[in-house]
Design a protein around this motif. Structure first.
Motif, PDB file in Angstrom:
ATOM      1  N   TYR A  64       0.808  -1.182   0.089  1.00 33.69           N
ATOM      2  CA  TYR A  64       0.054   0.053   0.008  1.00 33.69           C
ATOM      3  C   TYR A  64       0.858   1.409  -0.112  1.00 33.69           C
ATOM      4  O   TYR A  64       0.672   2.309  -0.730  1.00 33.69           O
ATOM      5  CB  TYR A  64      -0.795  -0.045   1.311  1.00 33.69           C
ATOM      6  N   LEU A  65       1.810   1.321   0.871  1.00 33.14           N
ATOM      7  CA  LEU A  65       2.757   2.463   0.776  1.00 33.14           C
ATOM      8  C   LEU A  65       3.454   2.617  -0.156  1.00 33.14           C
ATOM      9  O   LEU A  65       3.790   3.802  -0.660  1.00 33.14           O
ATOM     10  CB  LEU A  65       3.535   2.216   2.191  1.00 33.14           C
ATOM     11  N   PHE A  66       3.956   1.590  -0.661  1.00 33.94           N
ATOM     12  CA  PHE A  66       4.839   1.533  -2.032  1.00 33.94           C
ATOM     13  C   PHE A  66       4.140   2.234  -3.225  1.00 33.94           C
ATOM     14  O   PHE A  66       4.491   3.110  -3.807  1.00 33.94           O
ATOM     15  CB  PHE A  66       5.514   0.062  -2.399  1.00 33.94           C
ATOM     16  N   VAL A  67       2.956   1.895  -3.319  1.00 34.27           N
ATOM     17  CA  VAL A  67       1.999   2.269  -4.536  1.00 34.27           C
ATOM     18  C   VAL A  67       1.732   3.940  -3.998  1.00 34.27           C
ATOM     19  O   VAL A  67       1.857   4.669  -4.986  1.00 34.27           O
ATOM     20  CB  VAL A  67       0.639   1.606  -4.705  1.00 34.27           C
ATOM     21  N   PHE A  68       1.562   4.357  -2.915  1.00 34.30           N
ATOM     22  CA  PHE A  68       1.328   5.685  -2.415  1.00 34.30           C
ATOM     23  C   PHE A  68       2.322   6.395  -2.700  1.00 34.30           C
ATOM     24  O   PHE A  68       2.415   7.679  -3.458  1.00 34.30           O
ATOM     25  CB  PHE A  68       0.709   5.636  -0.848  1.00 34.30           C
ATOM     26  N   SER A  98      -3.942   5.188  -1.743  1.00 29.30           N
ATOM     27  CA  SER A  98      -2.575   4.572  -2.621  1.00 29.30           C
ATOM     28  C   SER A  98      -3.219   4.561  -4.063  1.00 29.30           C
ATOM     29  O   SER A  98      -2.190   5.297  -4.851  1.00 29.30           O
ATOM     30  CB  SER A  98      -2.361   3.038  -2.263  1.00 29.30           C
ATOM     31  N   LEU A  99      -4.198   4.158  -4.500  1.00 31.84           N
ATOM     32  CA  LEU A  99      -4.746   4.095  -5.773  1.00 31.84           C
ATOM     33  C   LEU A  99      -4.871   5.395  -6.244  1.00 31.84           C
ATOM     34  O   LEU A  99      -4.631   6.013  -7.417  1.00 31.84           O
ATOM     35  CB  LEU A  99      -6.082   3.132  -5.849  1.00 31.84           C
ATOM     36  N   LEU A 100      -5.830   6.385  -5.331  1.00 30.51           N
ATOM     37  CA  LEU A 100      -5.575   7.842  -5.909  1.00 30.51           C
ATOM     38  C   LEU A 100      -4.581   8.612  -5.972  1.00 30.51           C
ATOM     39  O   LEU A 100      -4.514   9.426  -7.021  1.00 30.51           O
ATOM     40  CB  LEU A 100      -6.426   8.500  -4.586  1.00 30.51           C
ATOM     41  N   SER A 101      -3.546   7.951  -5.381  1.00 30.23           N
ATOM     42  CA  SER A 101      -2.097   8.865  -5.440  1.00 30.23           C
ATOM     43  C   SER A 101      -1.507   8.429  -6.506  1.00 30.23           C
ATOM     44  O   SER A 101      -0.931   9.114  -7.470  1.00 30.23           O
ATOM     45  CB  SER A 101      -1.275   8.641  -4.136  1.00 30.23           C
ATOM     46  N   LEU A 102      -1.695   7.106  -6.960  1.00 31.72           N
ATOM     47  CA  LEU A 102      -0.959   6.627  -7.926  1.00 31.72           C
ATOM     48  C   LEU A 102      -1.729   7.151  -9.450  1.00 31.72           C
ATOM     49  O   LEU A 102      -1.074   7.553 -10.414  1.00 31.72           O
ATOM     50  CB  LEU A 102      -0.991   4.976  -8.080  1.00 31.72           C
ATOM     51  N   ALA A 103      -2.987   7.178  -9.428  1.00 33.95           N
ATOM     52  CA  ALA A 103      -3.576   7.603 -10.588  1.00 33.95           C
ATOM     53  C   ALA A 103      -3.429   9.178 -10.698  1.00 33.95           C
ATOM     54  O   ALA A 103      -3.261   9.785 -12.053  1.00 33.95           O
ATOM     55  CB  ALA A 103      -5.175   7.620 -10.249  1.00 33.95           C
ATOM     56  N   LEU A 104      -3.598  10.091  -9.662  1.00 34.25           N
ATOM     57  CA  LEU A 104      -3.077  11.274  -9.618  1.00 34.25           C
ATOM     58  C   LEU A 104      -1.695  11.638 -10.266  1.00 34.25           C
ATOM     59  O   LEU A 104      -1.537  12.545 -11.225  1.00 34.25           O
ATOM     60  CB  LEU A 104      -3.236  12.202  -8.409  1.00 34.25           C
TER      61      LEU A 104
END
Length: 186
Positions: free
Chosen positions: A76-80, A164-170
């Motif tokens: 989770y943290l890595f994706v974030f 995490s997914l929001l951060s990656l998408a943004l």
């Protein structure tokens, strides 16, 4: 965990500017530079976790089967961190002072995250500030799994996954939009 996030995002932020000569000469997918920095930080975290587990064994800390689930909050943290690093690296090309300002921001962010103090000492009227901090959830989930021996709250998992997914998408969106202008500012 916070040190991994700080190292990953700081090095990812400097990745594009640091490889300006290579970017100007040949075409390499630009997202590989910040991604490689985040992966390198993840490898550093793996070595740190080895030391943590050795200390836990020497200290005779009770182990639970949930310790085997320690990669979940790390993923989770890595994706974030990748998403946040992509966002920072895109803007650091245009705003050179962002590199210096981010060091101050991460220091303040660390003190706003209950790492060296328990959340119980925070008065209830200020607890919303701590709970608005995404790092609070990643660190508390890691503590729940590794130290407390439970899987963690489903709500915490959903918050970590969502952020995490929001951060990656943004991060991907902003990086994709800005990458064609990098060459003009390098």
């Amino acid at each position: 965990m916070f040190d991994f996030f700080s190292e990953s995002t700081s090095s990812a932020m400097r990745a594009i500017n640091g490889n300006a000569a290579l970017i100007r000469k040949i075409y390499v997918p630009r997202y590989l530079f910040p991604l490689s920095k985040s992966i390198f930080s993840l490898i550093n975290l793996a070595f740190t976790l080895i030391i943590l587990f050795v200390i836990m064994m020497v200290s005779n800390i009770d182990w639970s089967w949930t310790v085997l689930l320690f990669p979940i909050p790390i993923i989770y943290l890595f994706v974030f961190a990748v998403g946040f690093g992509l966002l920072l690296s895109a803007y650091a090309v245009f705003f050179k002072d962002l590199n210096h300002l981010y060091g101050v921001v991460t220091t303040a962010w660390m003190y706003l995250t209950p790492i060296i103090y328990p959340i119980d000492i925070i008065p209830d009227k200020y607890r919303a500030i701590i709970e608005a901090n995404p790092m609070y959830y990643y660190i508390s989930l890691f503590r729940d799994i590794v130290l407390n021996g439970n899987f963690g709250d489903l709500n915490t998992h959903l918050i970590c996954m969502g952020v995490s997914l929001l951060s990656l998408a943004l991060g991907l969106f902003v990086f994709q939009k800005k990458q064609n202008d990098f060459i003009l500012y390098l």
